[in-house]
Design a protein around this motif. Structure first.
Motif, PDB file in Angstrom:
ATOM      1  N   CYS A   1       0.845  -1.194   0.000  1.00 52.48           N
ATOM      2  CA  CYS A   1       0.000   0.000   0.000  1.00 52.48           C
ATOM      3  C   CYS A   1       0.878   1.240   0.000  1.00 52.48           C
ATOM      4  CB  CYS A   1      -0.894   0.002   1.235  1.00 52.48           C
ATOM      5  SG  CYS A   1      -2.058   1.385   1.257  1.00 52.48           S
TER       6      CYS A   1
ATOM      7  N   ALA B   1      -4.107   7.106  -2.281  1.00 57.62           N
ATOM      8  CA  ALA B   1      -5.534   6.880  -2.027  1.00 57.62           C
ATOM      9  C   ALA B   1      -6.353   7.961  -2.728  1.00 57.62           C
ATOM     10  CB  ALA B   1      -5.807   6.891  -0.530  1.00 57.62           C
TER      11      ALA B   1
ATOM     12  N   PRO C   1      -0.105   4.939   0.872  1.00 51.83           N
ATOM     13  CA  PRO C   1      -1.216   5.787   1.321  1.00 51.83           C
ATOM     14  C   PRO C   1      -1.350   7.086   0.533  1.00 51.83           C
ATOM     15  CG  PRO C   1       0.079   5.035   3.189  1.00 51.83           C
ATOM     16  CD  PRO C   1       0.811   4.616   1.945  1.00 51.83           C
TER      17      PRO C   1
ATOM     18  N   GLU D   1     -10.137   7.516  -3.686  1.00 54.33           N
ATOM     19  CA  GLU D   1     -11.539   7.472  -3.261  1.00 54.33           C
ATOM     20  C   GLU D   1     -11.657   6.533  -2.078  1.00 54.33           C
ATOM     21  OE1 GLU D   1     -13.977   6.060  -6.465  1.00 54.33           O
ATOM     22  OE2 GLU D   1     -13.985   7.972  -7.484  1.00 54.33           O
ATOM     23  N   PRO D   2     -12.406   6.919  -1.048  1.00 54.75           N
ATOM     24  CA  PRO D   2     -12.536   6.039   0.112  1.00 54.75           C
ATOM     25  C   PRO D   2     -13.060   4.650  -0.247  1.00 54.75           C
ATOM     26  CG  PRO D   2     -13.497   8.189   0.580  1.00 54.75           C
ATOM     27  CD  PRO D   2     -13.133   8.176  -0.879  1.00 54.75           C
ATOM     28  N   GLU D   3     -13.953   4.568  -1.225  1.00 60.72           N
ATOM     29  CA  GLU D   3     -14.528   3.280  -1.602  1.00 60.72           C
ATOM     30  C   GLU D   3     -13.497   2.349  -2.224  1.00 60.72           C
ATOM     31  OE1 GLU D   3     -15.687   6.254  -2.602  1.00 60.72           O
ATOM     32  OE2 GLU D   3     -17.614   6.426  -1.585  1.00 60.72           O
TER      33      GLU D   3
ATOM     34  N   SER E   1     -14.397   2.983 -11.733  1.00 66.15           N
ATOM     35  CA  SER E   1     -14.699   4.341 -11.300  1.00 66.15           C
ATOM     36  C   SER E   1     -14.572   5.304 -12.478  1.00 66.15           C
ATOM     37  CB  SER E   1     -13.739   4.758 -10.184  1.00 66.15           C
ATOM     38  OG  SER E   1     -13.912   6.117  -9.855  1.00 66.15           O
TER      39      SER E   1
ATOM     40  N   GLY F   1     -10.789   1.624  -1.123  1.00 66.66           N
ATOM     41  CA  GLY F   1     -10.143   0.859  -0.069  1.00 66.66           C
ATOM     42  C   GLY F   1     -10.532  -0.609  -0.086  1.00 66.66           C
TER      43      GLY F   1
END
Length: 133
Positions: free
Chosen positions: A62, A67, A64, A69-71, A105, A73
């Motif tokens: 990962c 990142a 960070p 979009e929160p979705e 997306s 994740g």
């Protein structure tokens, strides 16, 4: 469309695993999870199943900073597999191609993140090829 980025290196499995960790770290990825598939097969299915799968570890990488979009994740971490079949003379390293996320997306930010992550993963895999020289 292929969904992985891959390289094959003529390194022993344990060395390929360690160099993969280092190559990912050099590209800003941390390892959140590590699954020893061989050990899991041995514990759940027995030694014959473990021998059949060979040396096989899944690293959950990962970054960070990527990142978008929160979705997204739910699709993370990026899985990176280091595997070598019993009796093989090379080790395969495969990573999920971040472009697979783009299909899920419409957000421009996701496309940018996938491009950046893909570039970083390709650099990490390419550096493993340098390790064989």
């Amino acid at each position: 469309m292929t969904y992985t980025l891959a390289t094959t290196v003529s390194l022993p499995w344990a060395e390929a695993l360690e160099r993969t960790r280092e190559a990912l770290a050099a590209q800003g990825f941390g390892i959140l999870t590590e699954i020893n598939v061989r050990s899991t097969f041995e514990a759940k299915l027995g030694p014959e199943a473990a021998d059949a799968v060979g040396d096989y570890t899944i690293l959950g990488a990962c970054n960070p900073a990527l990142a978008a979009e929160p979705e997204m994740g739910a699709l993370l971490p990026c899985n990176v597999v280091v595997r070598r079949n019993k009796g093989a003379d090379a080790t395969t390293v495969e990573a999920i191609d971040p472009q697979t996320m783009v299909q899920l997306s419409d957000a421009a930010a996701v496309n940018e993140v996938a491009d950046d992550a893909g570039t970083r993963l390709r650099k990490a895999l390419a550096s493993l090829g340098d390790a064989t020289k």
